[in-house]
Design an enzyme around this catalytic site. Structure first.
Site, PDB file in Angstrom:
ATOM      1  N   GLY A  53       0.827  -1.196   0.000  1.00 23.53           N
ATOM      2  CA  GLY A  53       0.000   0.000   0.000  1.00 23.53           C
ATOM      3  C   GLY A  53       0.860   1.242   0.000  1.00 23.53           C
ATOM      4  N   SER A  54       0.308   2.356  -0.445  1.00 21.35           N
ATOM      5  CA  SER A  54       1.008   3.631  -0.329  1.00 21.35           C
ATOM      6  C   SER A  54       0.842   4.163   1.096  1.00 21.35           C
ATOM      7  CB  SER A  54       0.443   4.634  -1.338  1.00 21.35           C
ATOM      8  OG  SER A  54       0.768   4.209  -2.644  1.00 21.35           O
ATOM      9  N   GLY A  55       1.590   5.223   1.405  1.00 21.99           N
ATOM     10  CA  GLY A  55       1.538   5.803   2.750  1.00 21.99           C
ATOM     11  C   GLY A  55       2.773   5.492   3.560  1.00 21.99           C
ATOM     12  N   HIS A  56       3.719   4.754   2.962  1.00 19.15           N
ATOM     13  CA  HIS A  56       4.948   4.367   3.676  1.00 19.15           C
ATOM     14  C   HIS A  56       6.178   5.074   3.110  1.00 19.15           C
ATOM     15  CE1 HIS A  56       2.443   1.314   5.386  1.00 19.15           C
ATOM     16  NE2 HIS A  56       2.310   0.660   4.247  1.00 19.15           N
ATOM     17  N   LYS A 104       5.790  -7.984   2.188  1.00 14.60           N
ATOM     18  CA  LYS A 104       5.550  -7.831   3.625  1.00 14.60           C
ATOM     19  C   LYS A 104       4.372  -8.728   3.994  1.00 14.60           C
ATOM     20  CE  LYS A 104       5.179  -3.232   3.670  1.00 14.60           C
ATOM     21  NZ  LYS A 104       5.234  -3.114   2.194  1.00 14.60           N
ATOM     22  N   ASP A 109      -1.441  -8.694   0.501  1.00 11.80           N
ATOM     23  CA  ASP A 109      -0.206  -8.633  -0.289  1.00 11.80           C
ATOM     24  C   ASP A 109       0.212 -10.030  -0.733  1.00 11.80           C
ATOM     25  OD1 ASP A 109      -0.370  -6.030   0.682  1.00 11.80           O
ATOM     26  OD2 ASP A 109       1.792  -5.820   0.921  1.00 11.80           O
ATOM     27  N   HIS A 218      -0.025   0.525   9.449  1.00 10.66           N
ATOM     28  CA  HIS A 218      -1.245   0.793   8.686  1.00 10.66           C
ATOM     29  C   HIS A 218      -2.303   1.462   9.535  1.00 10.66           C
ATOM     30  CE1 HIS A 218       0.720  -2.423   6.370  1.00 10.66           C
ATOM     31  NE2 HIS A 218       0.350  -1.669   5.379  1.00 10.66           N
TER      32      HIS A 218
END
Lengths: 333, 333
Positions: A53-56, A104, A109, A218
């Protein structure tokens, strides 16, 4: 919600565009896809593909480049990338020597990378997969069977990237990735929750004196909600959980990664690092290398994680090997 | 106030200790002082010394190393370092070729660096000084006569550092520093104020929908308090003020530094960078290099600044020259 964004629906697209236009010498975007690949020709080598996911940010696109990753697939915020995007990343990066997927440990995922892997193998591409599960906070979680994959993933990227860059074959690159995974552990805490843009409010509420111990990346709350303690006591608590694993012992050499979660100033990470250094020193655990900064974030979450990786000579060599990516540069010595 | 700290009175000391123990190959601390110097022998060259209040990490200790700074003096949070500490930094770094002081334009810094300079010159050390005043938000401020020195200072460090590393003499190094200063401009904004630990509360209050345009890096409020706008419109506003300077014109080449203030996730900086790229492209201003990240922070302030530096061939050469510091690495190519 106060964020420097435009339309909530375009965040990932605009973020990737802003990342790629900042580093055109290092990375490019596959047309019409949320996949970042190396801008240069990586030559005939095992390709490393990761994502999530994005945001990392800077994970994972920021780690694409010579000596680290060949491809990074960005999902929506905190959401697994789709199998077709991962499949395109595999196809775009395979040079004929095969592709290692670094995943991960989150159920979504795992599932999507496996589907992509099957699709690519049907076309005759060699694909192997490793799963990073370094978070010692929980044994299982809402989104995982087994432990979560968190900041330790960056060390898997670095070391495995150097192994691939050195020309090793797929089975050898996979062996080294698994060695890192077996020897890396992480534990994190939050002072404040992050705000997922589409939700518009913090993912959990904390009182002025409260912190969460054992958070993931998350926005999920931690294992314990506790009264805030001084930095040293907080670092002690995280370290104790990591050291309980009985991996890191007197005489061992380690990498220490003190990772900010996006909203934590570097000043505070250094204050924590000071104490971590002292505690490990007292236990006879030698710090071979330290990394202090925002390596694997969780949007604007305030807090940090500690990662330890036990090293041997092989891992040290790959750790020290040069790499040149937007977010991590190791110069040749 | 929620921070990862121990005793408020020991923050700078513990932060410096945590920084030095993270990068023992790059930096060390002068005993009993808040001065960071290079761990390696820098050889016979002009030494660069800078400093300022703490709270701007990784500035300035993080930029000490080969190809950038020789010494960085840390004051208390947002407070000028004392003359005696600056004097010790000058003495420790001078190799006989003289020392250039890079000072951000704040009255306290100017005064204390000048006193230190006088003390060192009395002992026969050659010292010169340049003052960085890149912030276009204000013509004067509470703490300055003239414009403030902010994130553009990092580019002065990088370029002047390369010039000194190349063996140029003090007058030449000073000339190059002044060329950078003449061609660099910055404008910033905040989504939220920072909290100075000793104060224990935010340095100003903003409503949920409000932002500050034209902030400095010491928790001071901005020039205008406005309703939050989308990232693109916000970037437009900052850029317009910079472009009003009539320095950056069609056909020019620039460095763009999109600087996070400590509490802003990288995702948001990339979203801003995307639009900055587009606006400059439309104006025929060519981006030679981009830097996106937390380079000059203001504790946990959420917000960012845009810096543009106009380049010529000389500045490009020094910008691209290798450097190896904790916070910025440019590999040899």
């Amino acid at each position: 919600m106060k964020k420097l964004i435009n339309d909530v629906d375009n965040i990932v697209d605009e973020m990737l565009e802003g990342m790629v236009c900042a580093y055109p010498g290092h990375i490019r975007r596959l047309e019409g896809l949320d996949v970042i690949v190396r801008a240069d020709e990586s030559g005939e080598k095992v390709a490393l593909v990761t994502g999530g996911g994005s945001g990392h940010e800077p994970a994972h696109g920021g780690y694409v480049g010579k000596g680290m990753l060949d491809g990074a697939v960005a999902g929506a915020i905190f959401t697994s990338p789709t199998p077709d995007q991962v499949y395109e990343a595999i196809k775009a990066t395979d040079s004929g020597k095969g592709v290692l997927l670094i995943v991960k440990n989150y159920s979504g995922d795992i599932m999507n990378f496996e589907m992509a892997s099957d699709m690519a193998m049907d076309e005759g591409i060699q694909v192997e997969q490793v799963v990073v599960d370094d978070d010692v906070a929980v044994e299982n979680s809402t989104w995982t069977i087994g432990r979560r994959g968190v900041a330790g993933t960056i060390l898997v990227h670095k070391i495995t990237g150097a192994c691939a860059e050195a020309g090793n074959d797929l089975s050898e690159v996979k062996r080294v990735a698994e060695k890192v995974i077996a020897n890396v552990r992480t534990m994190g805490m939050a002072l404040n929750a992050c705000t997922v843009p589409a939700a518009g409010k913090p993912s959990f509420d904390l009182e002025e004196e409260e912190v969460e111990i054992g958070i993931g990346i998350h926005g999920e709350p931690g294992v314990n909600r506790e009264k805030i303690e001084p930095a040293d006591a907080t670092a002690d608590k995280l370290l104790a959980k990591i050291l309980d694993e009985n991996i890191f012992n007197n005489g061992d050499e380690v990498v220490v990664l003190v990772n900010g979660l996006g909203g934590t100033p570097l000043m505070e990470l250094f204050i924590a690092n000071r104490h971590i250094n002292k505690v490990l020193g007292d236990k006879g655990i030698k710090i071979y290398k330290s990394m202090v900064g925002n390596y694997m974030t969780s949007l604007d979450m305030a807090g940090f994680s500690i990662t330890l990786l036990k090293l041997d000579d092989e891992l040290k060599g790959f750790l020290d090997a040069p790499c040149d990516t937007p977010a991590l540069v190791v110069p040749a010595r």
